[in-house]
Motif scaffolding. Structure first.
Motif, PDB file in Angstrom:
ATOM      1  N   ILE A   1      40.386  39.386  45.540  1.00  0.00           N
ATOM      2  CA  ILE A   1      39.264  39.161  44.637  1.00  0.00           C
ATOM      3  C   ILE A   1      39.526  39.807  43.288  1.00  0.00           C
TER       4      ILE A   1
ATOM      5  N   LEU B   1      41.879  37.464  41.594  1.00  0.00           N
ATOM      6  CA  LEU B   1      41.220  36.209  41.260  1.00  0.00           C
ATOM      7  C   LEU B   1      40.397  36.369  39.977  1.00  0.00           C
ATOM      8  N   THR B   2      39.770  37.513  39.832  1.00  0.00           N
ATOM      9  CA  THR B   2      38.919  37.754  38.674  1.00  0.00           C
ATOM     10  C   THR B   2      39.656  38.524  37.578  1.00  0.00           C
ATOM     11  N   ARG B   3      40.966  38.679  37.783  1.00  0.00           N
ATOM     12  CA  ARG B   3      41.843  39.319  36.796  1.00  0.00           C
ATOM     13  C   ARG B   3      41.493  40.787  36.532  1.00  0.00           C
ATOM     14  N   LEU B   4      40.727  41.372  37.393  1.00  0.00           N
ATOM     15  CA  LEU B   4      40.324  42.760  37.179  1.00  0.00           C
ATOM     16  C   LEU B   4      41.371  43.752  37.679  1.00  0.00           C
TER      17      LEU B   4
ATOM     18  N   ARG C   1      44.000  44.210  36.347  1.00  0.00           N
ATOM     19  CA  ARG C   1      44.617  44.838  35.177  1.00  0.00           C
ATOM     20  C   ARG C   1      43.737  45.958  34.613  1.00  0.00           C
TER      21      ARG C   1
END
Lengths: 101, 587
Positions: A85, A88-91, A93
């Motif tokens: 997740i 998927l939400t690029r968090l 990084r």
């Protein structure tokens, strides 16, 4: 939910779910245990079986809190579910992700 | 017949939840969905996707409920098939339009990722806003195949599908076997060996150990062994029932026209003849019938098996025996047709012989008219007449009666006809002719114990002479030209075949004396009327005397005699062979 405090670091573990129902509780509890000298919050996500958008919201909220004091949030050994997740939400990084040692 | 199992494979499995409009209830519902899908056998990847999608959707439904919507339940309906799953969530939130393009908010935004995550987890999404509420429909194809847990309903549906596939396969097998066997219909192979092969095949595909097929003999109320597998020690004939009812399982099936199922709890009585077939744990006794007539009984047995015949097996057995019954019934009809065909062929041959016996033309010389009639009670008989031209003004008439009827008599008649023609050189003296013919034929006639009555009349218009010889035949009737007196002319002589060196007298008459001659066989005089009275010699003579007074032509006389005989014996009943010749002389 368990809290472990050292002079510089607050470690939160024992989380199995981070969802809309418990998001507020987790956020408030963590903030309550945050001490002045803490520069790092470590979230142990190894046992997290469910993480939804509200749970992500909590993590972001804590991140913002630490940013104010120039600190950081580290996610310890996220479970596969949590990792997926975050990616998927690029968090993934945004946070420092620490795999199991 | 055992009923077919109910089909579950076409109904996907479903979950229905109505939850209070609260976050905790939403979490709970989300967990229930995961548990439900896990039971259906979804893989982890699919479970995680659904849990997230449904979780976000339920949270939205709760968090965006407004006004009275807050006190109404959120409804979730979930259905799952082997291919995909579908969720329908109905809420009472404020009306909402699903954005066309969904993007992630900036990283530091705490909210706004819910719809993105839902859309990322499913393959198909539809959101319908209505007056009373909104429905979100989510659909996702399973990424990994299902592995249903033990006892799950989907697993039951799968095993039902397996059974149905098996049944279908056995139906194809049956069909192909039937096609194969029906290709052999009409081959000269006997019914018994056909049945043997058909039932042997049935043994294999039903996993049975032995078979016994009996045919019904309804007049005797019995069942007779037709074909059986292996070394059977059963009585060849059994009664269907005695005074107390059916005495065997086969009898019971025959008497009731219903299947009798046998299993370890319901085995035949110890004295049942079926035990002669060998060990039996499970069995099926099936009455074979066609067009509602009992044809026989077929029993199939399993000696060492641990399970009864399945519904599919029972179907196969019914189909095969129906096929066999049709074949047997066809074979029977075919036999009958062949029999009739044979008879018809015989009759055809006889007709041909009969036609060949009669002359193509009767002589028509100046001053002489002839007419003849030959009619057989059956298709063919031993009566005939012949006419052999011997010169421009001479001919020989023959009339004969071979004892007996049918093809054999016709053949002997043919033999006689040929023999007379062969010795036509002797015809100038008919007595000598008959002597010679008798000599030639005696051995054969004696061996066959057949004798023939014959009359030969030589008509020589050149010399104005009639010469007659007679071998035991009815006398010729001759009417004089002058007063139409009728005399009977019968020279001495036994029938042919009585004495090897028999002698035959020849009587010579002046042609001019006579106006009309009648040669006939005893079929004419022995014609009976309704009271059983014969037409008789005397009546024929009287009739002849009357008839010639009006000087009719030979043809007219022939018609008149036929009419007289028909009047005497009017019924359509079979009469005897009837043959006669009329000769009219008018100088």
């Amino acid at each position: 939910m368990k809290m472990h405090i050292t002079p510089k670091t607050l470690t939160v573990s024992g989380l199995t779910e981070l969802n809309a129902a418990n998001a507020a509780v987790v956020r408030d509890e963590t903030r309550d245990h945050l001490e002045e000298g803490h520069m790092t919050i470590e979230m142990d996500l190894s046992e997290v079986t469910f993480l939804d958008s509200s749970g992500l919201g909590v993590l972001i909220s804590l991140h913002k809190t630490m940013c104010v004091r120039k600190g950081r949030v580290r996610l310890l050994n996220p479970s596969d579910t949590a990792q997926q997740i975050l990616e998927l939400t690029r968090l993934h990084r945004l946070f420092e992700i620490v795999p199991a040692q | 017949m055992a009923p077919a199992p109910t089909s579950l494979a076409s109904r996907p499995d479903t979950l229905h939840l109505a939850l209070p409009c609260e976050l905790l209830a939403a979490s709970d519902a989300r967990r229930q969905v995961r548990a439900f899908l896990k039971e259906q056998g979804l893989a982890t990847e699919d479970l995680a996707a659904w849990e997230l999608a449904v979780g976000e959707a339920l949270n939205n439904a709760v968090q965006h409920a407004v006004g009275t919507g807050r006190s109404q339940p959120v409804v979730l309906d979930m259905s799952c098939t082997a291919r995909d799953a579908e969720a329908r969530i109905t809420d009472h939130a404020e009306a909402f339009t699903w954005p066309d393009a969904l993007t992630l908010p900036p990283d530091d935004h705490e909210h706004g990722r819910g719809l993105f995550l839902i859309q990322a987890m499913v393959h198909d999404l539809d959101y319908q806003s209505g007056r009373t509420g909104n429905t979100l429909i989510l659909r996702r194809t399973h990424a990994a195949p299902l592995t249903p847990t033990q006892g799950s309903r989907l697993q039951q549906a799968e095993s039902t599908l397996e059974i149905m596939t098996e049944e279908l396969a056995s139906c194809y097998e049956t069909l192909s076997a039937i096609f194969r066997f029906s290709g052999e219909l009409g081959t000269p192979e006997s019914s018994a060996s056909f049945a043997d092969r058909l039932l042997d095949h049935l043994l294999t595909i039903t996993d049975a150990d032995w078979f016994l097929c009996r045919l019904s003999e309804p007049e005797a109320g019995q069942l007779r062994v037709f074909v059986a597998s292996g070394a059977s020690r059963v009585p060849p004939v059994i009664e269907v029932e005695d005074e107390r009812g059916p005495a065997s399982v086969e009898g019971r099936a025959a008497a009731t026209l219903q299947d009798v199922w046998l299993n370890p709890e319901q085995l035949p009585a110890p004295d049942d003849p079926i035990h002669g077939m060998g060990a039996m744990q499970y069995g099926l006794v099936h009455p074979v019938y066609h067009a509602e007539q009992l044809v026989g009984v077929l029993t199939l047995g399993r000696g060492t098996a641990t399970a009864p015949f399945t519904a599919a097996h029972a179907n196969l057995i019914h189909l095969f025996t129906e096929f066999l019954a049709v074949h047997l019934s066809n074979a029977q009809r075919q036999r009958e047709r062949i029999q009739v065909g044979k008879v018809n062929r015989d009759l055809e041959i006889a007709r041909t012989i009969q036609l060949s016996l009669l002359p193509a033309r009767l002589p028509a010389l100046p001053h002489i008219q002839t007419a003849g009639h030959s009619e057989s009670a059956h298709e063919v008989g031993g009566d005939f007449f012949d006419s052999i031209p011997l010169g421009p003004d001479t001919f020989l008439l023959t009339i004969a009666d071979v004892m007996g009827k049918g093809v054999a008599s016709a053949l002997v008649a043919s033999l006689l006809r040929s023999s007379v023609r062969a010795r036509a050189d002797l015809a100038v003296d008919p007595g000598h002719l008959l002597e010679d013919v008798n000599r030639i034929l005696y051995e054969d006639l004696d061996r066959m114990e057949v004798f023939i009555t014959v009359q030969c009349l030589l008509v020589d218009t050149g010399r104005g002479v009639l010469r007659l010889a007679n071998a035991g035949h009815c006398p010729m009737l001759a009417a004089t030209r002058a007063g139409n007196d009728v005399t009977e002319v019968a020279p001495d002589g036994f029938p042919l075949g009585v004495e090897s060196a028999a002698k035959f007298e020849t009587t010579t008459l002046a042609l001019n004396t006579y106006g009309c001659l009648l040669l006939y066989t005893d079929g004419v005089t022995e014609t009976r009327n309704a009271d059983g009275e014969w037409f008789g010699q005397a009546r024929l003579r009287e009739w002849f005397g009357q008839a010639v007074r009006h000087a009719p032509s030979a043809e007219a006389l022939k018609s008149q005699l036929n009419a007289a005989l028909r009047t005497f014996h009017p019924s359509g009943e079979m009469h005897d062979d009837r043959t006669f010749l009329v000769l009219r002389h008018h100088p």
